[in-house]
Write an enzyme that holds these catalytic residues in place. Sequence first.
Site, PDB file in Angstrom:
ATOM      1  NE  ARG A  30      -3.468  -2.434   2.424  1.00 52.59           N
ATOM      2  CZ  ARG A  30      -4.443  -2.775   3.237  1.00 52.59           C
ATOM      3  NH1 ARG A  30      -4.923  -1.891   4.074  1.00 52.59           N
ATOM      4  NH2 ARG A  30      -4.945  -3.995   3.208  1.00 52.59           N
ATOM      5  CB  SER A 124      -8.128  -3.042   2.510  1.00 54.90           C
ATOM      6  OG  SER A 124      -9.076  -3.705   3.287  1.00 54.90           O
ATOM      7  CG  HIS A 125      -8.456  -0.357   6.557  1.00 53.02           C
ATOM      8  ND1 HIS A 125      -7.637  -1.430   6.305  1.00 53.02           N
ATOM      9  CD2 HIS A 125      -7.745   0.464   7.368  1.00 53.02           C
ATOM     10  CE1 HIS A 125      -6.493  -1.258   6.944  1.00 53.02           C
ATOM     11  NE2 HIS A 125      -6.525  -0.123   7.585  1.00 53.02           N
ATOM     12  CG  ASP A 298     -13.011  -3.231   4.300  1.00 49.97           C
ATOM     13  OD1 ASP A 298     -13.792  -4.019   3.750  1.00 49.97           O
ATOM     14  OD2 ASP A 298     -11.784  -3.449   4.399  1.00 49.97           O
ATOM     15  CG  ASP A 300     -10.987  -4.922   0.754  1.00 52.45           C
ATOM     16  OD1 ASP A 300     -11.384  -4.356   1.783  1.00 52.45           O
ATOM     17  OD2 ASP A 300     -10.134  -5.828   0.759  1.00 52.45           O
ATOM     18  CG  ASP A 302     -11.298  -7.434   3.581  1.00 54.52           C
ATOM     19  OD1 ASP A 302     -11.655  -6.267   3.809  1.00 54.52           O
ATOM     20  OD2 ASP A 302     -10.103  -7.751   3.397  1.00 54.52           O
ATOM     21  NE  ARG A 303     -10.143  -3.842   7.945  1.00 54.44           N
ATOM     22  CZ  ARG A 303      -9.339  -3.173   8.744  1.00 54.44           C
ATOM     23  NH1 ARG A 303      -9.833  -2.254   9.545  1.00 54.44           N
ATOM     24  NH2 ARG A 303      -8.044  -3.398   8.725  1.00 54.44           N
ATOM     25  CB  THR A 367      -1.858  -8.765  13.055  1.00 53.22           C
ATOM     26  OG1 THR A 367      -2.123  -8.634  14.448  1.00 53.22           O
ATOM     27  CG2 THR A 367      -2.729  -7.807  12.280  1.00 53.22           C
ATOM     28  CD  GLU A 386      -6.786 -10.175  11.236  1.00 49.71           C
ATOM     29  OE1 GLU A 386      -5.660  -9.940  11.689  1.00 49.71           O
ATOM     30  OE2 GLU A 386      -7.144  -9.877  10.093  1.00 49.71           O
ATOM     31  CB  SER A 388      -8.706  -5.174  12.491  1.00 45.56           C
ATOM     32  OG  SER A 388      -8.427  -6.431  11.884  1.00 45.56           O
ATOM     33  CE  LYS A 399     -10.113  -8.067   6.903  1.00 44.45           C
ATOM     34  NZ  LYS A 399      -8.635  -8.063   6.822  1.00 44.45           N
TER      35      LYS A 399
HETATM   36  C1  VG1 Z   1      -4.770  -4.130   9.843  1.00 41.39           C
HETATM   37  C2  VG1 Z   1      -5.450  -4.963  10.914  1.00 41.39           C
HETATM   38  C3  VG1 Z   1      -5.315  -6.429  10.574  1.00 41.39           C
HETATM   39  C4  VG1 Z   1      -5.888  -6.688   9.182  1.00 41.39           C
HETATM   40  C5  VG1 Z   1      -5.220  -5.784   8.175  1.00 41.39           C
HETATM   41  C6  VG1 Z   1      -5.823  -5.907   6.788  1.00 41.39           C
HETATM   42  O1  VG1 Z   1      -3.394  -4.407   9.832  1.00 41.39           O
HETATM   43  O2  VG1 Z   1      -4.916  -4.693  12.178  1.00 41.39           O
HETATM   44  O3  VG1 Z   1      -5.990  -7.183  11.559  1.00 41.39           O
HETATM   45  O4  VG1 Z   1      -5.692  -8.032   8.813  1.00 41.39           O
HETATM   46  O5  VG1 Z   1      -5.336  -4.427   8.578  1.00 41.39           O
HETATM   47  O6  VG1 Z   1      -7.172  -5.582   6.792  1.00 41.39           O
HETATM   48  P1  VG1 Z   1      -2.304  -3.461  10.542  1.00 41.39           P
HETATM   49  O7  VG1 Z   1      -0.979  -4.059  10.223  1.00 41.39           O
HETATM   50  O8  VG1 Z   1      -2.524  -2.092  10.002  1.00 41.39           O
HETATM   51  O9  VG1 Z   1      -2.633  -3.507  11.996  1.00 41.39           O
HETATM   52  V1  VG1 Z   1      -7.873  -4.950   5.380  1.00 41.39           V
HETATM   53  O10 VG1 Z   1      -9.497  -5.002   5.503  1.00 41.39           O
HETATM   54  O11 VG1 Z   1      -7.221  -3.386   5.335  1.00 41.39           O
HETATM   55  O12 VG1 Z   1      -7.205  -5.861   4.180  1.00 41.39           O
HETATM   56 CO    CO Z   2     -10.491  -4.766   3.676  1.00 46.50          CO
END
Ligand code: VG1
Ligand code: CO
Length: 574
Positions: A30, A124-125, A298, A300, A302-303, A367, A386, A388, A399
């Site tokens: 990213r 993603s988010h 979110d 994409d 998955d959340r 994670t 998770e 998150s 997810k």
């Molecule tokens: C975060 C979350 C983690 C999740 C990841 C991808 O990672 O804490 O639990 O798997 O995002 O989610 P980090 O390293 O920023 O804590 V997604 O929906 O952005 O693919």
């Molecule tokens: Co996502």
Amino acid sequence: MSNPEQIKHAIEIRTTKPFTDQKPGTSGLRKPTKTFKANQYFENFIQAYFDDLTETMNGKPPTLVVGGDGRHFVRESAQIIIQMAAANNVKKLLVARDAKMSTPAVSCVIRKYGTDGGIVLTASHNPGGIDNDFGVKFNIANGGPAPEAVTNSVYDKSRQLTNIRLCPTLTNIDLLTRGKHTYEIEGRSIPFEIEIIDSVDDYVQFMKEIFDFDKIRNLLNGEKGKFPIMINALSGVMGPYVLRIFHQELNAKNAVTVKNCENLEDFGGHHPDPNLTYAHELVEDMEHGDYEFGAAFDGDGDRNMILGKGGFFVTPCDSLAVLAANLNVIPYFQKHGIHGYARSMPTSGAVDRVAAKNQKLLYEVPTGWKFFGNLMDSKLISICGEESFGTGSDHIREKDGMWAVLAWLSLLANIDRSVEKILHAHWNTYGRNFFTRYDYEEIDGPGPFSMLKRLEQMCMSNELVNKSFNTPYGNKQYTIKIMDDFHYQDPVDGSYTEKQGIRIIFTDGSRLVFRLSGTGARGATVRLYVDSYENNPSTYTKDAQEMLRPLVSLGLEIAQLKEFTGRDKPTVIT
Ligand code: VG1
Ligand code: CO
């Protein structure tokens, strides 16, 4: 313009200069969108992936899925992948219509059609648009995110890259019309194929096999009356899936109010992260409207965030535990059985208690969803999650936000029509884990790294073990039992991962966890996770922030967070 299917396309080998920073994080690479768009940055990363794939597939031409979350640069980057795939001996690409496909749908399609993997165009988010972020994630043949062995190998290749290969005449492929195309490529022994697919069809069909749609239809609009719900897609990729499932398949337009279901390139300015801060619109709708259930996804898809009537918040940790305890109401699990459970390390221990009671194995992984894949492939686990806002099962290897929502609606249809009552019943059986996460986002400078370094040293020296602390709140004393830097050995392939977060575990079982985010595209983000268990029913209705205040203040003090980061308040609390 001539039809690209009627001409023969030449392969161009273009020189490029390698980048040193294309190391994927928790979930793909990213970076700011502008970084991806400049200096062939995106092309380089894709070439490194193709080089790696050629090696691992021993030259066998792969079939791959391509889709993204609709953010700025997704369409353009899909066209680039087409040009590069043709020149890198890819047999076939299954491309989502308009290049839009949720991350769980990519996983579903890879598995359904038995492809060799896929490329997911998403951050993603993270917010989208020209001034925000873009991302790329590679999935493997099981449908899940590539494990570290793969991403490290792609990273190694990206640092030595000198050329990219592409077919520059393969332009303007119509991504809007479903259908199959075949192209002749000079120097290739087989033609290059593209199929434009509608992933919503495949995904929805699968959901109908997993869940009892009649029962959910009956919940929303059955003999017990209307069950109004609110779904907010935060202008991410889920809009079409939401409309198709709730308004068409479940025929519940009158019961299901939807918001932000148009997928926008900048997510309408939303930060497409379904939590109490960034999905505040949903929280307010639930507080003021007469909805029994609310959910958001979110960018994409998955959340997920789950809310009950009046805005009652279900923490993702509790959501995982409650679903794990009640999987038997879902047809998929009646058919396939229920294996063990898993959670990421910072996720609360609520699901551990369900595992203990049901005599299931519980796995604790670092994670990132990529660590669940092997456990699911080996049938060691059926459900995982998770903190998150990620929940999913072994139906796919990502997810899955919509899966979580349909799973919750299945519980509401079978167990009790109130989210809050389901949670209270759960706590009465298992006790309650209070959980919170504090995020300190996008901090400039070396402070966060120095803070983690110091905590690592404290782990090594064991200097805090057996030490007791008082906090300014309440009169409880906390004694540290274990302080370590979490590491994990995959029980299936033996792969080893270290430095996955500092854990401080107290004698009463409470935990504090510190780690740096691996998904941000600028600065460093510190996460502090707090988990504490209570089995006194008089505490169950208490506010988590109030309950956890002593531990939070202790965590900030031990880590000297303010001194290292200059922050006295988190950006997001969940
Ligand atoms: C975060 C979350 C983690 C999740 C990841 C991808 O990672 O804490 O639990 O798997 O995002 O989610 P980090 O390293 O920023 O804590 V997604 O929906 O952005 O693919
Ligand atoms: Co996502």
